[in-house]
Design a protein around this motif. Sequence first.
Motif, PDB file in Angstrom:
ATOM      1  N   GLN A  16       0.818  -1.212   0.000  1.00  0.00           N
ATOM      2  CA  GLN A  16       0.000   0.000   0.000  1.00  0.00           C
ATOM      3  C   GLN A  16       0.855   1.267   0.000  1.00  0.00           C
ATOM      4  OE1 GLN A  16      -2.432  -0.403   3.484  1.00  0.00           O
ATOM      5  NE2 GLN A  16      -3.723  -2.007   2.589  1.00  0.00           N
ATOM      6  N   ARG A  17       2.106   1.164   0.428  1.00  0.00           N
ATOM      7  CA  ARG A  17       2.961   2.357   0.575  1.00  0.00           C
ATOM      8  C   ARG A  17       3.957   2.519  -0.565  1.00  0.00           C
ATOM      9  NH1 ARG A  17       1.299   3.679   5.852  1.00  0.00           N
ATOM     10  NH2 ARG A  17      -0.323   2.119   6.195  1.00  0.00           N
ATOM     11  N   ILE A  18       4.133   1.475  -1.376  1.00  0.00           N
ATOM     12  CA  ILE A  18       5.200   1.483  -2.378  1.00  0.00           C
ATOM     13  C   ILE A  18       4.673   1.987  -3.716  1.00  0.00           C
ATOM     14  CG2 ILE A  18       6.904   0.083  -3.601  1.00  0.00           C
ATOM     15  CD1 ILE A  18       6.705  -1.923  -1.247  1.00  0.00           C
ATOM     16  N   GLU A  19       5.370   2.963  -4.270  1.00  0.00           N
ATOM     17  CA  GLU A  19       5.081   3.468  -5.607  1.00  0.00           C
ATOM     18  C   GLU A  19       6.200   3.025  -6.551  1.00  0.00           C
ATOM     19  OE1 GLU A  19       2.424   5.143  -6.482  1.00  0.00           O
ATOM     20  OE2 GLU A  19       1.577   5.403  -4.469  1.00  0.00           O
ATOM     21  N   PRO A  20       5.909   2.881  -7.837  1.00  0.00           N
ATOM     22  CA  PRO A  20       6.977   2.555  -8.788  1.00  0.00           C
ATOM     23  C   PRO A  20       8.133   3.549  -8.666  1.00  0.00           C
ATOM     24  CG  PRO A  20       4.836   2.368  -9.850  1.00  0.00           C
ATOM     25  CD  PRO A  20       4.593   2.980  -8.489  1.00  0.00           C
ATOM     26  N   GLY A  21       9.335   3.019  -8.627  1.00  0.00           N
ATOM     27  CA  GLY A  21      10.525   3.855  -8.495  1.00  0.00           C
ATOM     28  C   GLY A  21      10.999   4.044  -7.076  1.00  0.00           C
ATOM     29  N   ASP A  22      10.245   3.528  -6.096  1.00  0.00           N
ATOM     30  CA  ASP A  22      10.623   3.686  -4.691  1.00  0.00           C
ATOM     31  C   ASP A  22      11.821   2.822  -4.325  1.00  0.00           C
ATOM     32  OD1 ASP A  22       8.694   5.533  -4.141  1.00  0.00           O
ATOM     33  OD2 ASP A  22       7.444   4.225  -2.911  1.00  0.00           O
ATOM     34  N   CYS A  23      12.396   3.136  -3.175  1.00  0.00           N
ATOM     35  CA  CYS A  23      13.456   2.332  -2.572  1.00  0.00           C
ATOM     36  C   CYS A  23      12.879   1.634  -1.347  1.00  0.00           C
ATOM     37  CB  CYS A  23      14.635   3.214  -2.177  1.00  0.00           C
ATOM     38  SG  CYS A  23      16.055   2.285  -1.535  1.00  0.00           S
ATOM     39  N   CYS A  24      13.147   0.320  -1.224  1.00  0.00           N
ATOM     40  CA  CYS A  24      12.622  -0.503  -0.132  1.00  0.00           C
ATOM     41  C   CYS A  24      13.739  -1.381   0.416  1.00  0.00           C
ATOM     42  CB  CYS A  24      11.497  -1.408  -0.630  1.00  0.00           C
ATOM     43  SG  CYS A  24      10.225  -0.589  -1.589  1.00  0.00           S
ATOM     44  N   ILE A  25      13.473  -1.984   1.586  1.00  0.00           N
ATOM     45  CA  ILE A  25      14.469  -2.832   2.229  1.00  0.00           C
ATOM     46  C   ILE A  25      13.832  -4.134   2.692  1.00  0.00           C
ATOM     47  CG2 ILE A  25      16.028  -3.074   4.209  1.00  0.00           C
ATOM     48  CD1 ILE A  25      16.376  -0.013   4.138  1.00  0.00           C
ATOM     49  N   ASP A  26      14.475  -5.250   2.344  1.00  0.00           N
ATOM     50  CA  ASP A  26      14.165  -6.543   2.957  1.00  0.00           C
ATOM     51  C   ASP A  26      15.298  -6.797   3.952  1.00  0.00           C
ATOM     52  OD1 ASP A  26      13.611  -9.110   3.736  1.00  0.00           O
ATOM     53  OD2 ASP A  26      13.443  -9.930   1.710  1.00  0.00           O
ATOM     54  N   ALA A  27      14.997  -6.638   5.228  1.00  0.00           N
ATOM     55  CA  ALA A  27      16.036  -6.709   6.263  1.00  0.00           C
ATOM     56  C   ALA A  27      16.490  -8.130   6.547  1.00  0.00           C
ATOM     57  CB  ALA A  27      15.525  -6.059   7.543  1.00  0.00           C
ATOM     58  N   THR A  28      15.719  -9.112   6.127  1.00  0.00           N
ATOM     59  CA  THR A  28      16.044 -10.526   6.368  1.00  0.00           C
ATOM     60  C   THR A  28      15.675 -11.302   5.105  1.00  0.00           C
ATOM     61  OG1 THR A  28      13.857 -10.736   7.412  1.00  0.00           O
ATOM     62  CG2 THR A  28      15.750 -10.472   8.883  1.00  0.00           C
ATOM     63  N   SER A  44      10.809  -1.551 -12.264  1.00  0.00           N
ATOM     64  CA  SER A  44      12.145  -1.556 -12.867  1.00  0.00           C
ATOM     65  C   SER A  44      12.943  -0.304 -12.529  1.00  0.00           C
ATOM     66  CB  SER A  44      12.032  -1.708 -14.386  1.00  0.00           C
ATOM     67  OG  SER A  44      11.262  -0.653 -14.928  1.00  0.00           O
ATOM     68  N   GLY A  45      12.266   0.776 -12.155  1.00  0.00           N
ATOM     69  CA  GLY A  45      12.980   1.989 -11.774  1.00  0.00           C
ATOM     70  C   GLY A  45      13.243   2.091 -10.288  1.00  0.00           C
ATOM     71  N   GLY A  46      12.837   1.077  -9.532  1.00  0.00           N
ATOM     72  CA  GLY A  46      12.999   1.100  -8.086  1.00  0.00           C
ATOM     73  C   GLY A  46      14.291   0.465  -7.620  1.00  0.00           C
ATOM     74  N   ARG A  47      14.467   0.492  -6.317  1.00  0.00           N
ATOM     75  CA  ARG A  47      15.660  -0.096  -5.709  1.00  0.00           C
ATOM     76  C   ARG A  47      15.239  -0.899  -4.481  1.00  0.00           C
ATOM     77  NH1 ARG A  47      20.933   1.493  -5.869  1.00  0.00           N
ATOM     78  NH2 ARG A  47      20.457   1.507  -8.088  1.00  0.00           N
ATOM     79  N   GLY A  75      17.462  -3.450 -10.193  1.00  0.00           N
ATOM     80  CA  GLY A  75      17.291  -2.632  -9.000  1.00  0.00           C
ATOM     81  C   GLY A  75      17.471  -3.321  -7.667  1.00  0.00           C
ATOM     82  N   VAL A  76      17.811  -4.616  -7.664  1.00  0.00           N
ATOM     83  CA  VAL A  76      17.970  -5.323  -6.389  1.00  0.00           C
ATOM     84  C   VAL A  76      19.447  -5.416  -6.030  1.00  0.00           C
ATOM     85  CG1 VAL A  76      17.592  -7.478  -5.132  1.00  0.00           C
ATOM     86  CG2 VAL A  76      15.869  -6.669  -6.748  1.00  0.00           C
ATOM     87  N   ILE A  98      12.732   5.863   2.415  1.00  0.00           N
ATOM     88  CA  ILE A  98      12.370   4.465   2.173  1.00  0.00           C
ATOM     89  C   ILE A  98      10.874   4.292   2.410  1.00  0.00           C
ATOM     90  CG2 ILE A  98      12.783   2.078   2.892  1.00  0.00           C
ATOM     91  CD1 ILE A  98      15.225   3.352   1.600  1.00  0.00           C
ATOM     92  N   SER A  99      10.187   3.635   1.502  1.00  0.00           N
ATOM     93  CA  SER A  99       8.730   3.492   1.656  1.00  0.00           C
ATOM     94  C   SER A  99       8.341   2.274   2.484  1.00  0.00           C
ATOM     95  CB  SER A  99       8.050   3.437   0.292  1.00  0.00           C
ATOM     96  OG  SER A  99       8.591   2.403  -0.497  1.00  0.00           O
TER      97      SER A  99
END
Length: 196
Positions: A16-28, A44-47, A75-76, A98-99
């Motif tokens: 719900q919070r992520i828009e195309p091009g956003d940066c996100c984190i998978d901590a585990t 494809s434009g995100g990180r 982007g990963v 970060i979203s």
Amino acid sequence: MGFVSVLSLAQELAGQRIEPGDCCIDATAGNGVDTLFLAKAAGSGGRVHAFDIQETALNSTAARLSGELSERFTGVRLHLASHDRMKEFVEAEHHGRISAVMFNLGYLPGAEHEVITRPDTTLAALDCSLTLLRPGGVLTVVVYSGHPGGAEEAEAVNRWAESLPQREFQVMCYRFMNQRNHPPYLIAVEKRQTVK
């Protein structure tokens, strides 16, 4: 139709919070389920930065990504590092922007149970996540307490979540109350848009 699982709800809240091009984190990173979800949501434009201390986990994540994402998707970033070091690897321009940050605590499914997340590094990573989140961003933590060391970590994470200032964060807990064998539960933290 049954209740949604804690894992599905964590992804729904993050999505719900992520828009195309956003940066996100998978901590585990684990086996890459959330990494792949975040990558698809950010586009494809995100990180996406994914962290794990086990090379096996990152190999599994890489294999999952290669089977699901286009070769054009670059982007990963997979980091063989503890999640409490995430700020070192996230580009400075993304600090505070970060979203979504996602955690799945415990051990790597299908691997030895001796390697687990631990309260000291988990709490440090959670604190760091809050500084990296943008206003309106969300942090999800799926907590497993049934393995050795899990109850202690769960208690520490619960105390951490309960202590967050209400003016800055909204915190919710989603859990099944009558299931046996310590079912996982979800803690989600939203960084408020404005301080009230």
